[in-house]
Design a protein around this motif. Structure first.
Motif, short mmCIF file in Angstrom:
data_model
loop_
_atom_site.label_atom_id
_atom_site.label_comp_id
_atom_site.label_asym_id
_atom_site.label_seq_id
_atom_site.Cartn_x
_atom_site.Cartn_y
_atom_site.Cartn_z
N ILE A 1 3.24 -11.08 12.11
CA ILE A 1 2.05 -11.43 11.33
C ILE A 1 2.04 -10.59 10.06
O ILE A 1 2.15 -9.36 10.12
N ARG A 2 1.91 -11.25 8.90
CA ARG A 2 1.85 -10.54 7.62
C ARG A 2 0.52 -10.88 6.97
O ARG A 2 0.17 -12.05 6.83
N VAL A 3 -0.22 -9.84 6.57
CA VAL A 3 -1.53 -10.03 5.96
C VAL A 3 -1.61 -9.14 4.73
O VAL A 3 -1.24 -7.97 4.77
N GLU A 4 -2.07 -9.69 3.62
CA GLU A 4 -2.35 -8.90 2.43
C GLU A 4 -3.86 -8.73 2.35
O GLU A 4 -4.60 -9.72 2.31
N LEU A 5 -4.31 -7.48 2.36
CA LEU A 5 -5.73 -7.19 2.35
C LEU A 5 -6.21 -6.87 0.94
O LEU A 5 -5.55 -6.16 0.20
N GLY A 6 -7.36 -7.39 0.59
CA GLY A 6 -8.01 -7.09 -0.67
C GLY A 6 -9.16 -6.12 -0.43
O GLY A 6 -9.42 -5.71 0.71
N PRO A 7 -9.88 -5.77 -1.48
CA PRO A 7 -11.00 -4.83 -1.35
C PRO A 7 -12.01 -5.29 -0.30
O PRO A 7 -12.39 -6.46 -0.24
N GLY A 8 -12.39 -4.36 0.55
CA GLY A 8 -13.40 -4.63 1.57
C GLY A 8 -12.92 -5.43 2.76
O GLY A 8 -13.70 -5.73 3.65
N MET A 9 -11.64 -5.79 2.79
CA MET A 9 -11.12 -6.58 3.91
C MET A 9 -10.69 -5.67 5.05
O MET A 9 -10.37 -4.50 4.85
N GLU B 1 -3.88 2.07 -7.74
CA GLU B 1 -5.28 2.41 -7.53
C GLU B 1 -5.46 2.98 -6.12
O GLU B 1 -4.77 2.58 -5.19
N PRO B 2 -6.41 3.90 -5.95
CA PRO B 2 -6.67 4.44 -4.61
C PRO B 2 -7.08 3.33 -3.64
O PRO B 2 -7.68 2.33 -4.04
N ALA B 3 -6.74 3.52 -2.40
CA ALA B 3 -7.13 2.57 -1.36
C ALA B 3 -7.80 3.35 -0.24
O ALA B 3 -7.47 4.51 0.01
N ASN B 4 -8.74 2.73 0.43
CA ASN B 4 -9.40 3.35 1.57
C ASN B 4 -8.69 2.92 2.84
O ASN B 4 -8.22 1.79 2.95
N THR C 1 3.15 -1.84 9.93
CA THR C 1 3.36 -0.99 8.76
C THR C 1 2.20 -1.21 7.81
O THR C 1 1.50 -2.23 7.89
N GLN C 2 1.99 -0.25 6.93
CA GLN C 2 0.94 -0.36 5.92
C GLN C 2 1.49 0.19 4.62
O GLN C 2 2.12 1.24 4.61
N VAL C 3 1.26 -0.53 3.54
CA VAL C 3 1.73 -0.09 2.22
C VAL C 3 0.65 -0.42 1.20
O VAL C 3 0.10 -1.52 1.21
N ASN C 4 0.34 0.52 0.32
CA ASN C 4 -0.53 0.27 -0.82
C ASN C 4 0.39 0.19 -2.03
O ASN C 4 0.79 1.22 -2.57
N PRO C 5 0.75 -1.02 -2.48
CA PRO C 5 1.71 -1.16 -3.57
C PRO C 5 1.11 -1.01 -4.96
O PRO C 5 1.80 -1.17 -5.95
N ASP C 6 -0.18 -0.71 -5.04
CA ASP C 6 -0.84 -0.60 -6.33
C ASP C 6 -1.05 0.86 -6.72
O ASP C 6 -0.92 1.76 -5.91
#
Length: 115
Positions: free
Chosen positions: A17-25, A43-46, A36-41
């Motif tokens: 399962i692959r999911v791309e999460l946006g703000p607040g998701m 900008e800070p991520a929570n 796995t988790q990756v923040n490719p941007d």
């Protein structure tokens, strides 16, 4: 994320399962799955996590698998990895979870912190 063993897709293969999460998701990782988790941007991520046990842990599946003895690896992978190639595969596995760190640091114009 890969759910526990035996959760198959429509073709009878292990479900991935692959999911791309946006703000607040939010996403849920079912018990028995690994991810796995990756923040490719740049900008800070929570990030927040909740576990149903006081004994949560992190496992690096490839590294853990290839830490087993050669005979167990050969029996597990059969003909897909020749016995003489086991050490080559073992040495090719990244030693950290941060697979995209170098790419992200370069993209954001940042330097790696020194320990």
């Amino acid at each position: 994320m890969v759910p526990e063993a035996g959760v198959l897709d429509s073709e009878g293969k292990q479900r991935v399962i692959r999911v791309e999460l946006g703000p607040g998701m939010v996403t849920i990782y079912p018990a028995g799955s690994f991810h796995t988790q990756v923040n490719p941007d740049c900008e800070p991520a929570n990030f927040a996590a909740a576990f149903n046990s006081d004994e949560f842990a992190v496992g690096l599946v490839a590294a853990e698998t290839f830490s087993l003895s050669d005979d167990v690896i050969a029996a597990t992978f059969g003909q897909s990895i020749a016995g003489e190639d086991i050490e080559t595969v073992r040495n090719a596995i990244p030693t950290t979870m941060a697979i995209k760190v170098e790419e992200c640091l370069k993209k954001c114009g940042k330097q790696k912190r020194q320990a």
